[in-house]
Structure formats: structure tokens, C-alpha cells
Design a protein around this motif. Structure first.
Motif, PDB file in Angstrom:
ATOM      1  N   ARG A   1       2.256  80.882 -68.160  1.00 30.44           N
ATOM      2  CA  ARG A   1       2.714  82.002 -68.294  1.00 30.44           C
ATOM      3  C   ARG A   1       3.551  82.228 -67.097  1.00 30.44           C
ATOM      4  O   ARG A   1       4.841  82.664 -67.065  1.00 30.44           O
ATOM      5  N   LYS A   2       2.956  81.668 -65.805  1.00 34.77           N
ATOM      6  CA  LYS A   2       3.845  81.835 -64.572  1.00 34.77           C
ATOM      7  C   LYS A   2       4.978  80.792 -64.662  1.00 34.77           C
ATOM      8  O   LYS A   2       6.223  81.428 -64.044  1.00 34.77           O
ATOM      9  N   GLU A   3       4.882  79.749 -65.187  1.00 35.04           N
ATOM     10  CA  GLU A   3       5.948  78.626 -65.227  1.00 35.04           C
ATOM     11  C   GLU A   3       7.182  78.980 -65.960  1.00 35.04           C
ATOM     12  O   GLU A   3       7.979  78.813 -65.807  1.00 35.04           O
ATOM     13  N   ASN A   4       6.640  79.529 -67.257  1.00 33.03           N
ATOM     14  CA  ASN A   4       7.559  79.857 -68.396  1.00 33.03           C
ATOM     15  C   ASN A   4       7.984  81.174 -68.427  1.00 33.03           C
ATOM     16  O   ASN A   4       9.066  81.561 -68.950  1.00 33.03           O
ATOM     17  N   GLY A   5       7.244  82.199 -67.834  1.00 34.21           N
ATOM     18  CA  GLY A   5       7.672  83.697 -67.766  1.00 34.21           C
ATOM     19  C   GLY A   5       7.345  84.232 -68.903  1.00 34.21           C
ATOM     20  O   GLY A   5       7.909  85.485 -69.439  1.00 34.21           O
ATOM     21  N   ALA A   6       6.507  83.819 -69.624  1.00 28.63           N
ATOM     22  CA  ALA A   6       5.829  84.271 -70.927  1.00 28.63           C
ATOM     23  C   ALA A   6       5.350  85.676 -70.790  1.00 28.63           C
ATOM     24  O   ALA A   6       4.512  85.731 -69.638  1.00 28.63           O
ATOM     25  N   ARG A   7       5.617  86.694 -71.440  1.00 23.64           N
ATOM     26  CA  ARG A   7       5.216  88.162 -71.292  1.00 23.64           C
ATOM     27  C   ARG A   7       3.557  88.059 -71.455  1.00 23.64           C
ATOM     28  O   ARG A   7       3.158  87.273 -72.172  1.00 23.64           O
ATOM     29  N   PRO A   8       3.024  88.922 -70.894  1.00 24.48           N
ATOM     30  CA  PRO A   8       1.621  89.238 -70.705  1.00 24.48           C
ATOM     31  C   PRO A   8       0.932  89.290 -72.027  1.00 24.48           C
ATOM     32  O   PRO A   8      -0.124  88.929 -72.705  1.00 24.48           O
ATOM     33  N   LYS A   9       1.850  89.921 -73.180  1.00 24.10           N
ATOM     34  CA  LYS A   9       1.519  90.373 -74.401  1.00 24.10           C
ATOM     35  C   LYS A   9       1.593  89.299 -75.361  1.00 24.10           C
ATOM     36  O   LYS A   9       1.125  89.448 -76.375  1.00 24.10           O
ATOM     37  N   LYS A  10       2.467  88.202 -74.993  1.00 24.08           N
ATOM     38  CA  LYS A  10       2.669  87.152 -75.884  1.00 24.08           C
ATOM     39  C   LYS A  10       1.384  86.263 -76.121  1.00 24.08           C
ATOM     40  O   LYS A  10       0.796  85.835 -75.237  1.00 24.08           O
TER      41      LYS A  10
END
Length: 119
Positions: free
Chosen positions: A14-23
Motif C-alpha cells: 500500500r505504501k509503495e503503490n499508493g493503493a487506497r486503504p479501502k482497496k
């Protein structure tokens, strides 16, 4: 086996890719298709992954899993008319499950990791 939790890997992705917390991120989540990690971004992502989790590259090869960036107009036309050319772009996906197993093993092993795709 090393002591790395799924939650640690997920937080790093999530940190590296910037994936949303809800994804939703699962072991079946594919870097290319689901997280849009392609081309130069894939080069950076995978290098950061190997470094962050101290993983031996083993038999990992970028070209095995990803297509390099850039197209020529001629290549685009060939993709439209040539089944063989389109097939040359098919690659096995890199899933988060594969990343997690590599992190646990401390090494990238194509045969072992790709066997996770077809249990």
C-alpha cells in the motif's frame, strides 16, 4: 522460513503503490492488472521489494513477468494483425501471494512461485 506477516507485506505494498486503504488486497491481487504496476514502475517496485524484504533475486527476470515500456507504430500494427506477436506479450502475472511467499522464503524461485498460480 522467515517471520514476515501478510499484514507487513500488505502495508508495504500500500505504501509503495499508493493503493487506497479501502482497496482489497489478496494473495490473488496481480501487480500488472489490479495495481497497474507496469513498465518502469514495475522495475522500481520489484527492486524496492527485493531490497525491503532482503530477498535473493534467484532466477527472477523482469522480462519473464513484465513488458518493457514503449511502442513503435509498426509494432502496434503488428499487434493488431499478428496472433503470434500478441502471444509474445503474454506473461505470467506477479501476484501478492507470490511476493509473500518469496518474502517468506527469502528467495525468488520462478517454479515454486508460479506453482501458486495453479494450485
Amino acid at each position: 522460513m522467515r517471520n514476515i506477516t501478510w499484514e507487513e507485506l500488505e502495508a508495504w505494498v500500500r505504501k509503495e503503490n499508493g493503493a487506497r486503504p479501502k482497496k482489497a488486497l489478496t494473495r490473488a491481487t496481480e501487480l500488472n492488472k489490479d495495481l497497474d504496476v507496469t513498465g518502469d514502475d514495475a522495475v522500481d517496485f520489484m527492486q524496492h521489494f527485493f531490497d525491503a524484504f532482503s530477498i535473493d533475486h534467484g532466477d527472477y527476470s523482469f522480462d519473464r513477468y513484465f513488458v518493457a515500456e514503449g511502442f513503435s507504430p509498426v509494432e502496434l500494427i503488428l499487434l493488431l494483425v499478428s496472433k503470434k506477436k500478441r502471444a509474445s506479450y503474454d506473461r505470467p502475472p506477479v501476484t501478492l501471494g507470490m511476493l509473500y511467499q518469496a518474502a517468506l522464503d527469502g528467495r525468488w524461485d520462478c517454479t515454486r512461485l508460479e506453482s501458486l498460480l495453479h494450485p
